[in-house]
Design a protein around this motif. Structure first.
Motif, PDB file in Angstrom:
ATOM      1  N   ASP A 119      -4.532  -3.595   3.925  1.00  0.00           N
ATOM      2  CA  ASP A 119      -4.061  -4.426   5.039  1.00  0.00           C
ATOM      3  C   ASP A 119      -3.126  -3.586   5.896  1.00  0.00           C
ATOM      4  OD1 ASP A 119      -5.076  -7.260   4.313  1.00  0.00           O
ATOM      5  OD2 ASP A 119      -4.087  -6.601   2.470  1.00  0.00           O
ATOM      6  N   THR A 121      -0.713  -3.621   9.434  1.00  0.00           N
ATOM      7  CA  THR A 121      -0.043  -4.412  10.459  1.00  0.00           C
ATOM      8  C   THR A 121       0.625  -3.472  11.451  1.00  0.00           C
ATOM      9  OG1 THR A 121       0.417  -6.198   8.879  1.00  0.00           O
ATOM     10  CG2 THR A 121       1.691  -6.181  10.920  1.00  0.00           C
ATOM     11  N   GLY A 150      -7.990  -5.002   8.233  1.00  0.00           N
ATOM     12  CA  GLY A 150      -8.132  -4.571   6.845  1.00  0.00           C
ATOM     13  C   GLY A 150      -9.257  -5.312   6.161  1.00  0.00           C
TER      14      GLY A 150
END
Length: 261
Positions: A119, A121, A150
């Motif tokens: 993942d 960000t 992701g």
């Protein structure tokens, strides 16, 4: 060596901040990098007549988290965070011949299962003028822009292989190897950019069968000195650019290789 700086950076437009031109000076909001790896491995060997059976099994779980300042300035205009976790399990079983025979051989099989989650960000401030014509470039877009991407990747690989060594004389020997391999990959991925109304998903998958091999020769100058040359054909399976939402996986790569020593 001086650092080349782009004078039209978001951090400069919004906050008047630029990276330092001195390569020994770093400005940032700080960073973290944490890695945890746990591994378990078991090995077993059993003589079978003059041959030897070997079994190697392994399990590994890893987690890593990384946070960094994306623009290398003191302004809080862009940060990136990675979170990755994976688990892989593998087993290799092979039978090797007597090392004293003229024809030495090794035959075996291997299996690997690899599961990964990632993942990412990315949070950034963007000038309002980039989206609204005539708006000032020193005022940030309300709420900023956040990129989320992701997903999960699942990989399996099965192979059978053999390696041969035939002694022509006490000094000269011929080498050969062959491997039949099947790889498969599949993913469930996402990409979300709420500020632009983007929310996409994808489920790409592909599989490949390859038969890489090698041939070579070796020469022993003495019991302690040996030279060899080997020509081999390699294969690297395709890859997933997780979160990019590409319709197809990255194509595999096949390439010849040679080595000598």
């Amino acid at each position: 060596m001086p650092v080349l700086i782009d004078p039209v950076m978001v951090s400069s437009l919004l906050y008047g901040a630029l990276p330092s031109g001195d390569p020994r000076v770093v400005k940032s909001q700080g960073s973290t990098n944490k890695v945890e790896v746990n591994t378990l491995q078991a090995m077993y060997e059993q003589p079978i007549g003059k041959n030897t059976l070997s079994v190697a099994a392994s399990w590994r779980r890893s987690n890593s988290g990384r946070f960094l300042d994306s623009d290398a300035t003191e302004a809080g205009s862009a940060t990136t965070q990675f979170a990755t976790g994976s688990t892989d399990r593998s087993i290799d079983v092979h039978l090797a011949s007597d090392e004293e025979s003229a024809l030495q051989w090794l035959v075996g099989g291997a299996y690997l299962k690899f599961d990964q989650r990632q993942d990412i960000t990315i949070s950034t401030q963007v000038p309002l003028g980039f989206f609204v014509p005539g708006a000032p470039l020193n005022v940030p877009f309300p709420g900023g822009v956040q990129f989320l991407l992701g997903g999960n990747v699942r990989t399996t690989s099965e192979a059978v292989y053999t390696d041969l060594r035939y002694a022509l004389s006490p000094s000269w020997a011929l080498l050969a190897g062959l491997r039949v391999n099947h790889d498969s990959k599949s993913a469930d991925e996402y990409q979300t950019i709420a500020a632009f109304g983007i929310a996409g998903t994808g489920s790409p998958s592909a599989s490949w069968t390859s038969v890489p091999g090698s041939v070579g020769v070796e020469y022993k100058f003495s019991p302690a000195t040996m030279a060899y040359a080997r020509l081999s054909h390699g294969f690297k399976s395709g890859a997933v650019n997780l979160g990019a939402l590409q319709p197809e996986l990255v194509k595999p790569r096949r390439s010849p290789a040679s080595s000598w020593a």
